[in-house]
Structure formats: C-alpha cells, structure tokens
Write a protein that holds these residues in place. Structure first.
Motif, PDB file in Angstrom:
ATOM      1  N   ILE A   7       0.940  -1.260   0.036  1.00 26.02           N
ATOM      2  CA  ILE A   7      -0.054   0.001   0.024  1.00 26.02           C
ATOM      3  C   ILE A   7       0.969   1.169  -0.192  1.00 26.02           C
ATOM      4  O   ILE A   7       0.713   2.240  -0.457  1.00 26.02           O
ATOM      5  CB  ILE A   7      -1.168  -0.010   1.326  1.00 26.02           C
ATOM      6  CG1 ILE A   7      -2.079  -1.031   1.014  1.00 26.02           C
ATOM      7  CG2 ILE A   7      -1.820   1.486   1.305  1.00 26.02           C
ATOM      8  CD1 ILE A   7      -3.016  -1.331   2.156  1.00 26.02           C
ATOM      9  N   LEU A   8       1.774   1.054   0.883  1.00 21.61           N
ATOM     10  CA  LEU A   8       2.876   2.353   0.937  1.00 21.61           C
ATOM     11  C   LEU A   8       3.556   2.671  -0.311  1.00 21.61           C
ATOM     12  O   LEU A   8       3.835   3.762  -0.878  1.00 21.61           O
ATOM     13  CB  LEU A   8       3.716   2.096   1.825  1.00 21.61           C
ATOM     14  CG  LEU A   8       4.720   3.239   2.445  1.00 21.61           C
ATOM     15  CD1 LEU A   8       4.074   4.656   2.751  1.00 21.61           C
ATOM     16  CD2 LEU A   8       5.711   3.026   3.352  1.00 21.61           C
ATOM     17  N   LEU A  10       2.239   1.716  -3.526  1.00 17.73           N
ATOM     18  CA  LEU A  10       1.237   2.273  -4.222  1.00 17.73           C
ATOM     19  C   LEU A  10       1.026   3.890  -4.021  1.00 17.73           C
ATOM     20  O   LEU A  10       1.154   4.587  -4.975  1.00 17.73           O
ATOM     21  CB  LEU A  10       0.128   1.443  -4.070  1.00 17.73           C
ATOM     22  CG  LEU A  10       0.022   0.088  -4.835  1.00 17.73           C
ATOM     23  CD1 LEU A  10      -1.313  -0.787  -4.442  1.00 17.73           C
ATOM     24  CD2 LEU A  10       0.234   0.172  -6.398  1.00 17.73           C
ATOM     25  N   VAL A  11       1.018   4.177  -2.891  1.00 18.76           N
ATOM     26  CA  VAL A  11       1.005   5.495  -2.391  1.00 18.76           C
ATOM     27  C   VAL A  11       2.145   6.314  -3.298  1.00 18.76           C
ATOM     28  O   VAL A  11       1.816   7.572  -3.589  1.00 18.76           O
ATOM     29  CB  VAL A  11       0.605   5.625  -1.119  1.00 18.76           C
ATOM     30  CG1 VAL A  11       0.744   7.135  -0.528  1.00 18.76           C
ATOM     31  CG2 VAL A  11      -0.489   5.110  -0.643  1.00 18.76           C
ATOM     32  N   ALA A  12       3.310   5.827  -2.765  1.00 23.63           N
ATOM     33  CA  ALA A  12       4.610   6.414  -3.259  1.00 23.63           C
ATOM     34  C   ALA A  12       4.547   6.527  -4.690  1.00 23.63           C
ATOM     35  O   ALA A  12       4.891   7.716  -5.547  1.00 23.63           O
ATOM     36  CB  ALA A  12       5.794   5.788  -2.839  1.00 23.63           C
ATOM     37  N   LEU A  14       1.667   6.692  -6.857  1.00 23.07           N
ATOM     38  CA  LEU A  14       0.844   7.606  -7.254  1.00 23.07           C
ATOM     39  C   LEU A  14       1.327   9.170  -6.984  1.00 23.07           C
ATOM     40  O   LEU A  14       1.095   9.870  -7.933  1.00 23.07           O
ATOM     41  CB  LEU A  14      -0.387   7.216  -6.414  1.00 23.07           C
ATOM     42  CG  LEU A  14      -1.660   8.302  -6.487  1.00 23.07           C
ATOM     43  CD1 LEU A  14      -2.010   8.087  -8.158  1.00 23.07           C
ATOM     44  CD2 LEU A  14      -2.637   7.998  -5.657  1.00 23.07           C
ATOM     45  N   ALA A  15       2.013   9.325  -5.733  1.00 22.10           N
ATOM     46  CA  ALA A  15       2.570  10.560  -5.346  1.00 22.10           C
ATOM     47  C   ALA A  15       3.733  10.882  -6.620  1.00 22.10           C
ATOM     48  O   ALA A  15       3.723  12.275  -7.107  1.00 22.10           O
ATOM     49  CB  ALA A  15       3.295  10.618  -4.194  1.00 22.10           C
TER      50      ALA A  15
END
Length: 149
Positions: A7-8, A10-12, A14-15
């Motif tokens: 999840i982390l 994927l967030v990175a 996306l950012a």
C-alpha cells in the motif's frame, strides 16, 4: 506487513506520478513564458532601434536648424553612419569601407580614417555635409587616394 508495504509503495507510486504530471505542466508553462519573453525582447529591440533612428533624425534637424556643420572630423564612422542613410555611399566613393583594402572600423574617426588612407578630408567633409543639407553627393572625384594593394 507486506500488505502495508504494498500500500505504501502504491501511494508513493501515485505521488510520483502526480509529481511528474505537475512537473510536465510546469515545463510547458515555462516554455510558453520563455517564448513570450523572446517575442517581447524582439519587439523591444525593434522599438529601441526605431527610437534611436528618430533621435538621430532629431539631432540632425536640430543641427541643421542651428546652422551647425552636421559632420565633424572628430566624429566616429559609426556616428556619421547614424546621421544619414547615404553616408555609406559617400564613404564608399572615397574608398572608405566596403573593400578589403580599407576596412575602416566604426570606432575610427573621419579625420583618422582620412589620415590613414590618404583621403582628402576637406573633400570628404564637403560631400558628407552636402548630403546632410539635402543635396545629393553624386559621383565624387577622389584626389590623393593612397591605395595599398
């Protein structure tokens, strides 16, 4: 633990994607701004040239109205060229500029160029002041021309 890491990640990711899009948008804006600055600089240079030409014409008119000699021996070639468009033709008639034998510099004075190349200074000054007075310089006879080949 792996789920949290995934999840982390994927967030990175996306950012990073959003940052790349923003950077791309900013790059396009910068290119448009640079293009506008370039166009404005060109327009400003054109206006500055027009103003310089108008100032030269006004100076010529003021000298003519005051009855002063428009051309003086201590003027530089560049100053003389700025006074009247036909100065280049008169200088060429006296073999000053335009050929490989006598490439006169713009920073040379009329007097210095005459001395260097053996040109009749009085004749040149008369021809230059004739065009400034509204006359035509026409073909000019060039006495005492010293040409080194």
């Amino acid at each position: 633990m792996t789920t949290a890491a995934l999840i982390l990640a994927l967030v990175a990711l996306l950012a990073a994607f959003l940052a790349m899009r923003r950077a791309s948008s900013l790059q396009e804006q910068l290119e448009r701004a640079n293009s506008s600055v370039f166009e404005l600089r060109g327009a400003l240079n054109e206006v500055q040239q027009q103003i310089n030409q108008q100032v030269a014409e006004l100076r010529l008119n003021l000298r003519q109205q005051a009855g002063e000699a428009i051309f003086r021996p201590n003027m530089t070639i560049a100053e003389a060229l700025a006074v009247h468009p036909k100065v280049n033709e008169v200088l060429a008639n006296f073999h000053l500029g335009g050929c490989s034998h006598c490439a006169v510099s713009d920073v040379d004075t009329i007097e210095g160029a005459c001395q260097t190349y053996g040109i009749d200074q009085k004749g040149l000054m008369a021809a230059l002041n004739a065009i400034a007075g509204g006359g035509t310089a026409g073909p000019v006879r060039v006495p005492n021309v010293k040409l080194e080949l």
